[in-house]
Design an enzyme around this catalytic site. Structure first.
Site, PDB file in Angstrom:
ATOM      1  N   GLU A 104      -4.108  12.051   1.734  1.00 56.54           N
ATOM      2  CA  GLU A 104      -4.996  10.918   1.432  1.00 56.54           C
ATOM      3  C   GLU A 104      -4.746   9.802   2.418  1.00 56.54           C
ATOM      4  O   GLU A 104      -3.593   9.459   2.710  1.00 56.54           O
ATOM      5  CB  GLU A 104      -4.765  10.335   0.027  1.00 56.54           C
ATOM      6  N   GLU A 157       0.727  12.316  -6.498  1.00 59.46           N
ATOM      7  CA  GLU A 157       1.427  11.042  -6.470  1.00 59.46           C
ATOM      8  C   GLU A 157       2.381  10.830  -7.656  1.00 59.46           C
ATOM      9  O   GLU A 157       2.119  10.011  -8.546  1.00 59.46           O
ATOM     10  CB  GLU A 157       0.409   9.888  -6.377  1.00 59.46           C
TER      11      GLU A 157
HETATM   12  O1  IFM Z   1      -7.971   6.154  -6.086  1.00 58.76           O
HETATM   13  C1  IFM Z   1      -6.625   6.419  -5.785  1.00 58.76           C
HETATM   14  C2  IFM Z   1      -6.325   7.881  -6.034  1.00 58.76           C
HETATM   15  O2  IFM Z   1      -6.585   8.241  -7.347  1.00 58.76           O
HETATM   16  C3  IFM Z   1      -4.889   8.193  -5.716  1.00 58.76           C
HETATM   17  N1  IFM Z   1      -4.473   7.665  -4.440  1.00 58.76           N
HETATM   18  C4  IFM Z   1      -4.834   6.324  -4.111  1.00 58.76           C
HETATM   19  C5  IFM Z   1      -6.305   6.090  -4.350  1.00 58.76           C
HETATM   20  C6  IFM Z   1      -6.682   4.644  -3.987  1.00 58.76           C
HETATM   21  O3  IFM Z   1      -6.017   3.749  -4.817  1.00 58.76           O
END
Ligand code: IFM
Length: 439
Positions: free
Chosen positions: A351, A167
């Site tokens: 994710e 990210e």
């Molecule tokens: O917990 C985070 C993760 O570290 C990165 N993506 C989003 C998740 C939820 O906020």
């Protein structure tokens, strides 16, 4: 769950994702201090000043946690490696116990028939590098390449897939413009530099891993759908700019070797010298593109300084962290990414998941809301595949309830409940539903 494996193309993979600082317990095993430890120790940054010192104690409970992944019927596990666990000073001396830990993790996954999917950096920058300016310092690309070489020389031979940085928007904008993640800056010049250097570091890490003979290398980008609050040209331009600095900046840098014009209107005076010459490294070819997706934002223009926009409350049902549930955004991103940036390159949903106010009652956690969330998003994945998007896998965030950064420990994203007093694990109803769907 309203799906089974048969509803997806043959070979489609299901996994779950975690990250090092959020689960391992950073106090264990000789890891060095990170900017998240100091950010959390500064009053006002993190709820109850909680940090990742113990987290889920995964460092000491790894085998039991890997058993949970295998028993769920999942195919893959996406984890991250902690730079400060491997190189406590960020550079120089190696912590052998750190390398040994990731070595055991790689073997433990393969022994259970799980595919190891690594992310090199998920946000815990070693403090000595933060002292040198962290992501605002151009040298970070070479420091990161050296870390990549150290960790992947040890475990790279067993990775199914690898991405350098989780990210980039969070590493850049959230941490240097909004000040909500470490190092907690609110500075446009630092932001422009961090956002460029994070992509340069990504490119250097890919080059380094190719040099080690590794394959199946990609990038993991978080995306938020930008919804204009109304149909005025001003609102549409504001949403377009939000889309620019959140989503398109990174995709465009990596896949088109350029940055969006609307973002450069704000960033141009602040970019590091010679940035235009870095795109051959930034755009070094990838084998896949990862999409992390959770929500959309409703965007309204304002009359303040650039970027002159606000995120405003929206009407849709929300998760425990206040994010609107908007599954269509996942379809939009999968199809748009393929159409405008990546073509036939495999896409992975690296994710997706929700925070829910889960409670343990008589040994059970009934998280029907999470089952509905996953079902609705998986339906959009299927729709995107039917419409030609080459989506090859889907990872649920997260295996365990864990350290949700500045929100501390009570925002629960896990398929498995964690009691943060006893550290006991209890698979939730969603875990069992997934198990039924996959096995
Ligand atoms: O917990 C985070 C993760 O570290 C990165 N993506 C989003 C998740 C939820 O906020």
């Amino acid at each position: 769950m309203q799906f089974t494996r048969q509803d997806f193309p043959q070979g489609f993979l299901f996994g779950t994702a975690t990250s090092a600082y959020q689960i391992e317990g950073h106090a264990f095993g000789g890891a060095g201090q990170t900017h998240w430890d100091t950010f959390a120790a500064t009053p006002g940054n993190v709820v109850r000043a909680e940090n990742g010192a113990v987290a889920c104690d995964h460092y000491n409970r790894m085998d039991a946690d890997l058993d949970l992944i295998a028993a769920a019927g999942l195919d893959c596990y996406r984890f991250s490696t902690s730079w400060a666990r491997v190189l406590p000073e960020g550079r120089g001396p190696v912590n052998q116990a750190g390398l040994d830990f990731y070595d055991r993790l790689a073997d433990g996954l393969l022994e259970r028939g799980l595919k190891p999917c690594a992310t090199l950096y998920h946000w815990e920058l070693p403090s000595p590098l933060a002292d040198l300016g962290g992501w605002t310092n151009p040298d970070i690309a070479n420091w990161f390449a050296d870390f990549t070489e150290t960790i992947m020389s040890r475990i790279g031979d067993r990775m199914y897939s690898t991405a350098p940085i989780n990210e980039p928007w969070c590493v850049g904008w959230l941490s240097h413009f909004m000040g909500l993640h470490a190092p907690g800056l609110r500075n446009i010049r630092a932001t422009a530099r961090a956002m460029h250097h994070v992509l340069l570091a990504h490119g250097r890490a890919i080059e380094t891993m190719r040099g080690l003979g590794m394959t199946n290398l990609g990038g993991v980008f978080n995306m938020e759908w930008a919804n204009p609050v109304d149909d005025t040209p001003e609102a549409r331009a504001a949403a377009d700019l939000y889309d620019g600095y959140y989503n398109r900046f990174f995709l465009s840098g990596v896949f088109h070797k350029t940055y969006p014009d609307n973002v450069m209107e704000g960033f141009a005076p602040h970019m590091p010298k010679g940035w235009e010459n870095d795109f051959d490294i930034i755009g070094t070819p990838l084998d896949w593109c990862g999409v992390n997706y959770y929500t959309r934002k409703n965007i309204a223009p304002n009359s303040g300084p650039w970027p002159s926009l606000d995120e405003v409350d929206g009407p849709l049902p929300k998760t425990q962290v206040g994010w609107e549930i908007y599954p269509e955004g996942l379809y939009n991103f999968l199809t748009r990414t393929a159409r405008e940036y990546t073509g036939d390159l495999p896409l992975h949903v690296t994710e997706n998941g929700m925070a829910n106010a889960d409670v343990l009652v008589d040994g059970r956690v009934d998280d029907a809301a999470r089952i509905a969330y996953l079902d609705s998003h998986l339906a959009q994945v299927r729709k995107a595949i039917a419409d030609g998007a080459p989506v090859k896998s889907y990872f649920i965030w997260s295996l365990l309830d864990n350290y949700e950064w500045s929100l501390g420990y009570d925002k629960r994203f896990g398929l498995v409940h964690v009691d943060f007093d006893t550290l006991a694990r209890t698979p939730k109803t969603s875990y069992h539903a997934l198990q039924n769907a996959l096995t």
